[in-house]
Design a protein around this motif. Structure first.
Motif, PDB file in Angstrom:
ATOM      1  N   LYS A 208      90.011  17.426   1.832  1.00  0.00           N
ATOM      2  CA  LYS A 208      89.725  18.868   1.831  1.00  0.00           C
ATOM      3  C   LYS A 208      89.114  19.304   0.508  1.00  0.00           C
ATOM      4  CE  LYS A 208      91.801  23.419   2.536  1.00  0.00           C
ATOM      5  NZ  LYS A 208      93.049  24.180   2.777  1.00  0.00           N
ATOM      6  N   GLY A 209      87.958  19.933   0.593  1.00  0.00           N
ATOM      7  CA  GLY A 209      87.305  20.465  -0.593  1.00  0.00           C
ATOM      8  C   GLY A 209      86.584  19.439  -1.443  1.00  0.00           C
ATOM      9  N   VAL A 210      86.593  18.181  -1.042  1.00  0.00           N
ATOM     10  CA  VAL A 210      85.867  17.137  -1.785  1.00  0.00           C
ATOM     11  C   VAL A 210      84.527  16.932  -1.091  1.00  0.00           C
ATOM     12  CG1 VAL A 210      85.907  14.770  -2.633  1.00  0.00           C
ATOM     13  CG2 VAL A 210      88.048  16.057  -2.431  1.00  0.00           C
ATOM     14  N   GLU A 211      83.475  17.417  -1.719  1.00  0.00           N
ATOM     15  CA  GLU A 211      82.176  17.437  -1.051  1.00  0.00           C
ATOM     16  C   GLU A 211      81.536  16.057  -0.932  1.00  0.00           C
ATOM     17  OE1 GLU A 211      79.787  20.225  -3.192  1.00  0.00           O
ATOM     18  OE2 GLU A 211      80.809  21.972  -2.343  1.00  0.00           O
ATOM     19  N   HIS A 212      81.748  15.207  -1.928  1.00  0.00           N
ATOM     20  CA  HIS A 212      81.041  13.931  -1.926  1.00  0.00           C
ATOM     21  C   HIS A 212      81.961  12.770  -2.310  1.00  0.00           C
ATOM     22  CE1 HIS A 212      77.212  15.914  -1.333  1.00  0.00           C
ATOM     23  NE2 HIS A 212      77.471  16.705  -2.353  1.00  0.00           N
ATOM     24  N   PRO A 213      82.840  12.322  -1.397  1.00  0.00           N
ATOM     25  CA  PRO A 213      83.558  11.076  -1.671  1.00  0.00           C
ATOM     26  C   PRO A 213      82.575   9.904  -1.699  1.00  0.00           C
ATOM     27  CG  PRO A 213      84.510  12.275   0.197  1.00  0.00           C
ATOM     28  CD  PRO A 213      83.173  12.886  -0.089  1.00  0.00           C
ATOM     29  N   LEU A 214      83.027   8.762  -2.163  1.00  0.00           N
ATOM     30  CA  LEU A 214      82.189   7.570  -2.135  1.00  0.00           C
ATOM     31  C   LEU A 214      81.881   7.159  -0.700  1.00  0.00           C
ATOM     32  CD1 LEU A 214      84.050   5.409  -4.816  1.00  0.00           C
ATOM     33  CD2 LEU A 214      81.939   6.717  -5.141  1.00  0.00           C
ATOM     34  N   THR A 215      80.780   6.457  -0.534  1.00  0.00           N
ATOM     35  CA  THR A 215      80.406   5.913   0.771  1.00  0.00           C
ATOM     36  C   THR A 215      80.360   4.384   0.687  1.00  0.00           C
ATOM     37  OG1 THR A 215      78.026   5.847   0.339  1.00  0.00           O
ATOM     38  CG2 THR A 215      78.954   7.940   1.147  1.00  0.00           C
ATOM     39  N   PRO A 216      80.399   3.688   1.829  1.00  0.00           N
ATOM     40  CA  PRO A 216      80.249   2.232   1.805  1.00  0.00           C
ATOM     41  C   PRO A 216      78.963   1.781   1.115  1.00  0.00           C
ATOM     42  CG  PRO A 216      81.060   2.920   3.938  1.00  0.00           C
ATOM     43  CD  PRO A 216      80.713   4.181   3.186  1.00  0.00           C
ATOM     44  N   GLU A 217      77.905   2.558   1.292  1.00  0.00           N
ATOM     45  CA  GLU A 217      76.625   2.202   0.670  1.00  0.00           C
ATOM     46  C   GLU A 217      76.695   2.259  -0.855  1.00  0.00           C
ATOM     47  OE1 GLU A 217      76.172   2.900   4.781  1.00  0.00           O
ATOM     48  OE2 GLU A 217      77.007   4.279   3.281  1.00  0.00           O
ATOM     49  N   ALA A 244      84.198  13.903  -8.353  1.00  0.00           N
ATOM     50  CA  ALA A 244      85.308  14.851  -8.203  1.00  0.00           C
ATOM     51  C   ALA A 244      86.665  14.242  -8.551  1.00  0.00           C
ATOM     52  CB  ALA A 244      85.348  15.382  -6.768  1.00  0.00           C
ATOM     53  N   GLN A 245      86.734  12.922  -8.631  1.00  0.00           N
ATOM     54  CA  GLN A 245      88.032  12.268  -8.850  1.00  0.00           C
ATOM     55  C   GLN A 245      88.123  11.743 -10.281  1.00  0.00           C
ATOM     56  OE1 GLN A 245      88.781   8.532  -6.772  1.00  0.00           O
ATOM     57  NE2 GLN A 245      90.938   9.080  -6.491  1.00  0.00           N
ATOM     58  N   ALA A 246      88.912  12.435 -11.102  1.00  0.00           N
ATOM     59  CA  ALA A 246      89.090  11.995 -12.488  1.00  0.00           C
ATOM     60  C   ALA A 246      90.154  10.915 -12.594  1.00  0.00           C
ATOM     61  CB  ALA A 246      89.476  13.182 -13.370  1.00  0.00           C
ATOM     62  N   ALA A 247      91.109  10.922 -11.685  1.00  0.00           N
ATOM     63  CA  ALA A 247      92.195   9.940 -11.655  1.00  0.00           C
ATOM     64  C   ALA A 247      92.791   9.968 -10.255  1.00  0.00           C
ATOM     65  CB  ALA A 247      93.256  10.274 -12.708  1.00  0.00           C
ATOM     66  N   GLN A 248      93.739   9.066 -10.003  1.00  0.00           N
ATOM     67  CA  GLN A 248      94.305   8.997  -8.658  1.00  0.00           C
ATOM     68  C   GLN A 248      94.797  10.359  -8.170  1.00  0.00           C
ATOM     69  OE1 GLN A 248      92.967   6.164  -7.966  1.00  0.00           O
ATOM     70  NE2 GLN A 248      94.732   5.244  -6.954  1.00  0.00           N
ATOM     71  N   HIS A 249      95.447  11.120  -9.051  1.00  0.00           N
ATOM     72  CA  HIS A 249      96.062  12.380  -8.644  1.00  0.00           C
ATOM     73  C   HIS A 249      95.312  13.612  -9.157  1.00  0.00           C
ATOM     74  CE1 HIS A 249      99.369   9.554  -7.970  1.00  0.00           C
ATOM     75  NE2 HIS A 249      99.853  10.458  -7.125  1.00  0.00           N
ATOM     76  N   LYS A 250      94.153  13.414  -9.759  1.00  0.00           N
ATOM     77  CA  LYS A 250      93.393  14.565 -10.254  1.00  0.00           C
ATOM     78  C   LYS A 250      92.025  14.589  -9.580  1.00  0.00           C
ATOM     79  CE  LYS A 250      92.105  17.118 -14.430  1.00  0.00           C
ATOM     80  NZ  LYS A 250      92.815  18.323 -13.995  1.00  0.00           N
ATOM     81  N   VAL A 251      91.920  15.438  -8.562  1.00  0.00           N
ATOM     82  CA  VAL A 251      90.702  15.539  -7.764  1.00  0.00           C
ATOM     83  C   VAL A 251      90.269  16.992  -7.713  1.00  0.00           C
ATOM     84  CG1 VAL A 251      89.656  15.148  -5.503  1.00  0.00           C
ATOM     85  CG2 VAL A 251      91.418  13.582  -6.364  1.00  0.00           C
ATOM     86  N   HIS A 252      89.037  17.259  -8.098  1.00  0.00           N
ATOM     87  CA  HIS A 252      88.513  18.618  -8.012  1.00  0.00           C
ATOM     88  C   HIS A 252      88.175  18.946  -6.565  1.00  0.00           C
ATOM     89  CE1 HIS A 252      86.383  22.270  -8.997  1.00  0.00           C
ATOM     90  NE2 HIS A 252      85.335  21.830  -8.312  1.00  0.00           N
ATOM     91  N   ARG A 253      88.677  20.078  -6.102  1.00  0.00           N
ATOM     92  CA  ARG A 253      88.431  20.517  -4.733  1.00  0.00           C
ATOM     93  C   ARG A 253      87.817  21.911  -4.774  1.00  0.00           C
ATOM     94  NH1 ARG A 253      91.315  16.914  -1.428  1.00  0.00           N
ATOM     95  NH2 ARG A 253      92.881  15.732  -2.592  1.00  0.00           N
ATOM     96  N   THR A 254      86.777  22.097  -3.961  1.00  0.00           N
ATOM     97  CA  THR A 254      86.102  23.399  -3.941  1.00  0.00           C
ATOM     98  C   THR A 254      86.849  24.417  -3.102  1.00  0.00           C
ATOM     99  OG1 THR A 254      84.735  22.687  -2.069  1.00  0.00           O
ATOM    100  CG2 THR A 254      83.856  22.334  -4.290  1.00  0.00           C
ATOM    101  N   SER A 255      87.802  23.960  -2.311  1.00  0.00           N
ATOM    102  CA  SER A 255      88.593  24.892  -1.490  1.00  0.00           C
ATOM    103  C   SER A 255      89.978  24.308  -1.245  1.00  0.00           C
ATOM    104  CB  SER A 255      87.897  25.154  -0.169  1.00  0.00           C
ATOM    105  OG  SER A 255      87.753  23.947   0.569  1.00  0.00           O
TER     106      SER A 255
END
Length: 255
Positions: A208-217, A244-255
């Motif tokens: 939720k709120g993570v616009e661009h997670p990593l992709t397989p590519e 968006a992911q600075a660490a395992q538990h620190k993820v920036h979310r837009t919403s």
């Protein structure tokens, strides 16, 4: 698939979907002949002409032996092994976890990689090859309700580091690639459905709120980059996270 493949033969395990499939396709484009190995052989879309498929269960000794025979008979010498095959575990606390889950995860994610490496190492030594392992950032920093999977990735990291020590002086490069938060094609969905028992709401909350997670590519590009460095350059470890992911538990979310 000809003896003229300039970079040699690459074997990719767990290659029917996700990181494995993207890696097989990226390596073929980079000039490798590719043997795409998985329990479920891909049928759609058809594999590129430089990719051949082979059914493989990394937990089964006979299956691994058959794969090694296929490599030995292949007209292109093996120069790259990508140990990608792996399975998730159900999200559960240690107190509530299923011991069968622990055993099957370790058997695939760690012992399977050991079996593959042991079987193909003589070819890699003979051809000045490279072995890569797809680990995870959770192999260094765990999270709640993920102990079985994290333990398997910690175990894989320990094995990779030991292998590098033991191969010192041999002409074989050893690399671990550790992705962070990612979401891709059907493999990513399958992983999360297994982890959360098909709970779509729980799966959606992860992203939720993570616009661009990593992709397989994204990960496939990293595999190719590490593999195509000069022979004297060994990328020991590559950790990759989305911005968006600075660490395992620190993820920036837009919403």
């Amino acid at each position: 698939m000809t003896t003229q493949s300039p970079r040699g033969l690459a074997v990719v395990t767990g290659a029917s979907v996700g990181i494995g499939r993207a890696t097989a396709e990226a390596l073929e484009k980079a000039g490798y002949a590719v043997l795409s190995a998985s329990r479920r052989l891909p049928t759609i879309p058809p594999a590129p002409t430089g990719i051949t498929t082979h059914q493989l269960d990394v937990t089964d000794t006979d299956s691994v032996t058959a794969l090694e025979s296929a490599v030995a008979e292949h007209p292109v010498p093996l120069t790259l092994l990508v140990n990608n095959a792996g399975i998730p575990t159900h999200a559960a606390t240690i107190a509530d976890s299923d011991i069968t889950d622990w055993r099957s995860t370790y058997e695939t994610n760690v012992v399977g990689a050991v079996q593959m490496t042991k079987a193909l190492l003589p070819h890699l030594i003979a051809n000045r090859g490279h072995v890569q392992f797809i680990g995870s950032t959770v192999g260094r920093v765990p999270y709640e309700r993920g102990a079985a999977y994290a333990a398997s990735k910690f175990g894989l990291t320990a094995m990779v580091q030991t292998l590098r020590l033991e191969l010192n002086g041999e002409p074989v490069r050893v690399t671990e690639i550790a992705p962070g938060m990612m979401r891709g094609d059907e493999a990513g969905g399958e992983f999360m459905r297994e982890r959360f028992h098909n709970d779509e709401a729980a799966i959606a909350s992860v992203y939720k709120g993570v616009e661009h997670p990593l992709t397989p590519e994204d990960i496939a590009e990293c595999v190719v980059w590490c593999a195509t460095r000069p022979a004297h350059v060994d990328i020991d470890l590559m950790e990759i996270r989305p911005l968006a992911q600075a660490a395992q538990h620190k993820v920036h979310r837009t919403s």
